[in-house]
Design a protein around this motif. Structure first.
Motif, PDB file in Angstrom:
ATOM      1  N   SER A 379       6.726  24.334  -6.416  1.00 10.01           N
ATOM      2  CA  SER A 379       6.400  23.591  -5.196  1.00 10.01           C
ATOM      3  C   SER A 379       7.279  22.356  -5.046  1.00 10.01           C
ATOM      4  CB  SER A 379       4.923  23.175  -5.233  1.00 10.01           C
ATOM      5  OG  SER A 379       4.599  22.359  -4.136  1.00 10.01           O
ATOM      6  N   TRP A 380       7.538  21.681  -6.170  1.00  6.76           N
ATOM      7  CA  TRP A 380       8.411  20.506  -6.107  1.00  6.76           C
ATOM      8  C   TRP A 380       9.835  20.893  -5.737  1.00  6.76           C
ATOM      9  CZ3 TRP A 380      12.072  18.961 -10.155  1.00  6.76           C
ATOM     10  CH2 TRP A 380      12.710  17.761  -9.851  1.00  6.76           C
ATOM     11  N   TYR A 381      10.354  21.970  -6.325  1.00  3.48           N
ATOM     12  CA  TYR A 381      11.707  22.401  -5.983  1.00  3.48           C
ATOM     13  C   TYR A 381      11.804  22.779  -4.499  1.00  3.48           C
ATOM     14  CZ  TYR A 381      13.785  22.443 -10.652  1.00  3.48           C
ATOM     15  OH  TYR A 381      14.310  22.073 -11.863  1.00  3.48           O
ATOM     16  N   ARG A 382      10.774  23.449  -3.988  1.00  7.53           N
ATOM     17  CA  ARG A 382      10.797  23.794  -2.556  1.00  7.53           C
ATOM     18  C   ARG A 382      10.774  22.540  -1.702  1.00  7.53           C
ATOM     19  NH1 ARG A 382       7.376  28.309  -4.049  1.00  7.53           N
ATOM     20  NH2 ARG A 382       5.561  26.974  -3.727  1.00  7.53           N
ATOM     21  N   LYS A 383       9.997  21.551  -2.121  1.00 12.32           N
ATOM     22  CA  LYS A 383       9.867  20.329  -1.333  1.00 12.32           C
ATOM     23  C   LYS A 383      11.189  19.582  -1.219  1.00 12.32           C
ATOM     24  CE  LYS A 383       7.652  16.771  -2.988  1.00 12.32           C
ATOM     25  NZ  LYS A 383       6.553  15.881  -3.471  1.00 12.32           N
ATOM     26  N   VAL A 384      12.011  19.661  -2.267  1.00  9.23           N
ATOM     27  CA  VAL A 384      13.308  18.966  -2.219  1.00  9.23           C
ATOM     28  C   VAL A 384      14.424  19.879  -1.733  1.00  9.23           C
ATOM     29  CG1 VAL A 384      12.659  17.312  -3.988  1.00  9.23           C
ATOM     30  CG2 VAL A 384      13.740  19.453  -4.677  1.00  9.23           C
TER      31      VAL A 384
END
Length: 518
Positions: A379-384
């Motif tokens: 989720s963090w990788y998608r957010k960035v």
């Protein structure tokens, strides 16, 4: 009731100075003679009875009009127990470089500012105290000891359910209670914060369960030691604080426990050393359900024990190469962003070379399999904006999960992984189809098949025939029109049909998995 005639010379000096708040200094001015550690050898000329101090604070000597009474004493040996439990004290107390024979009891008292600075005290009991100002114990040496008869054994410093409107100042202090609690301050409200800097040392557990610290807890460079086999050095369960500063050489030989703690601003361990309990088996940090805005975990060296962050929530996580031990509990840990410290420079972890491999190795330090850490990282990788990295993380999740399945499901997982990468690498299907198409075209192109019905149907074309075999549904009219008298080629045709079905099933299963949460 004390009479003036019963007082000794230093006590009379203190008695006369009290109404106008003058300081009485009994120090000799020679460093060797003024060592507080040797205060037990000071004679009658430097001795003041605790009862005299208590009597003055309780109004034994009337105040002078126009003056503010205050008890200010330095360099004295205080004999007896200073017992002010439950008292209503209207005057400030300031003691410096004093040596106490027995502990100080302020439990349940209501008082002004209290300062016992640079002194040696067998213990301070201040449960339920209400202090309208700061509590200043800087540079003092507190040690638990045996109380007089009918009194219970005291800790080094007890502030259970105390309310201090100012700061609790413990900078440079040394508190020793190796078999119990060095500081017992459950339910403490310290509006000005708690300061344990400038070489603060505690031997024994510091307990601040449920404490409310609007001014924060500051322990830069502090050294906490709990010699117990499973010792807790600092317990802040369910505490509420603005800041927890455990940085700049902070050392804990024992567990740091932050279960349910809520930090409205920054929790920092920058440059800290977390050695864990002496037996080497307990955790270095337990932060279950902890909440913080900024969590700086850039340690000076790797922790010796487990770091437990299950259920913790932080907005910003900072770490470095020394942050994580061999075992890290991450199930339920939620973070908004990660910044990596490299050579003193902090930058988003996604910019670091090998970021995904590094983070997945971090997750694998957690014992057993749990999908949440993978989902959180993805989720963090998608957010960035790093969707490819997010897919790599989710693929790693499926591979980790596969190890927990029974053999049949594990075999199916290997097939999904090899064919479509569990749906996260759909291009693998194209690679397989291209390879099988080339294989069939080359093999079928060197031989001539026999027609099912002579003179009917389309002309044989190896490429179209191979594609027809690989299509499980529908057809291009080639597969049903030709057959092989060569057994090897006939079995190759059967194999291509089977591969067509397997690839189609794998694609459907992989896409279905990507649409599921776990």
């Amino acid at each position: 009731m004390l009479s003036y005639d019963e007082l000794t010379s230093p006590e009379r000096e203190l008695w006369d100075a009290f109404p106008e708040g003058h300081r009485v200094d009994l120090r000799m001015g020679v460093p060797e003679d003024d060592l507080v550690a040797e205060g037990g050898q000071w004679g009658p000329g430097r001795t003041v009875r605790a009862g005299v101090i208590g009597a003055l604070l309780l109004g034994a000597n009337s105040m002078q009009p126009g003056s503010v009474a205050c008890l200010r004493l330095a360099g004295a040996r205080v004999s007896g127990r200073l017992n002010l439990a439950g008292a209503q004290i209207a005057h400030a107390l300031w003691l410096e470089d004093c040596w106490f024979e027995e502990g100080v009891d302020l439990s349940g008292a209501s008082t002004q500012a209290i300062a016992i600075v640079g002194s040696r005290v067998p213990g301070v009991e201040a449960s339920l105290v209400r202090i309208d100002g700061p509590l200043d114990l800087r540079r003092s040496r507190l040690a638990s000891g045996s109380a007089p008869p009918l009194h219970r054994r005291v800790t080094g410093l007890s502030l259970t359910n105390a309310h201090v409107s100012g700061a609790v100042k413990l900078s440079g202090a040394e508190i020793t209670a190796p078999e119990e609690w060095a500081v017992s301050a459950g339910g403490l409200v310290a509006e000005g914060g708690v300061y344990c800097v400038d070489g603060f040392v505690a031997r024994g557990e510091i307990r601040l369960l449920g404490a409310q610290l609007p001014g924060g807890l500051h322990m830069r460079g502090a050294h906490l030691v709990n010699p117990g086999p499973h010792g807790v050095a600092l317990a802040l369960d369910n505490a509420v604080a603005s800041t927890l500063d455990l940085s700049d050489g902070f050392i804990a030989n024992g567990t740091i426990r932050l279960r349910g703690a809520r930090i409205s601003d920054k929790l920092t361990f920058e440059g800290a050393i977390l050695n864990g309990p002496p037996d080497g088996h307990g955790p270095s940090l337990v932060a279950l359900l902890m909440q913080a805005v900024d969590f700086d975990f850039t340690l000076a060296q790797p922790p010796t024990g487990i770091v437990d962050l299950r259920g913790a929530q932080v907005s910003y996580l900072h770490d470095n190469e020394h942050s994580w031990p061999d075992v890290v509990e991450l199930d339920g840990f939620v973070y908004g962003s990660i910044k990596m410290d490299e050579a003193g420079e902090r930058r988003e972890a996604v910019t670091r070379r090998g970021s995904v491999a590094h983070r997945m190795a971090w997750i694998r330090r957690s014992p057993g399999y749990s999908p949440q850490p993978y989902e959180q990282l993805a989720s963090w990788y998608r957010k960035v904006g790093h969707d490819d990295d997010a897919r790599r993380v989710l693929l790693a999740k499926q591979r980790h999960r596969r190890q927990t399945l029974h053999p049949a499901a594990r075999a199916w997982g290997h097939l999904l992984d090899a064919t479509v990468g569990y749906g996260y690498r759909p291009w693998l299907t194209g690679v397989w189809l291209l390879a099988l198409t080339l294989l069939g075209t080359l093999c079928f192109g060197t031989h001539s098949p026999s027609p099912v019905q002579r003179g009917e149907g389309a002309r044989f074309q190896p490429l179209v025939y191979t594609l027809d075999l690989l299509m499980p549904i529908g057809g291009l009219g080639q597969r049903a029109a030709w057959y092989w008298s060569n057994d090897s080629l006939q079995w190759l045709a059967y194999l291509l049909i089977a591969f067509g079905w397997v690839l189609t099933t794998a694609v459907i299963a992989g896409v279905t998995r990507t649409l599921q949460k776990n």
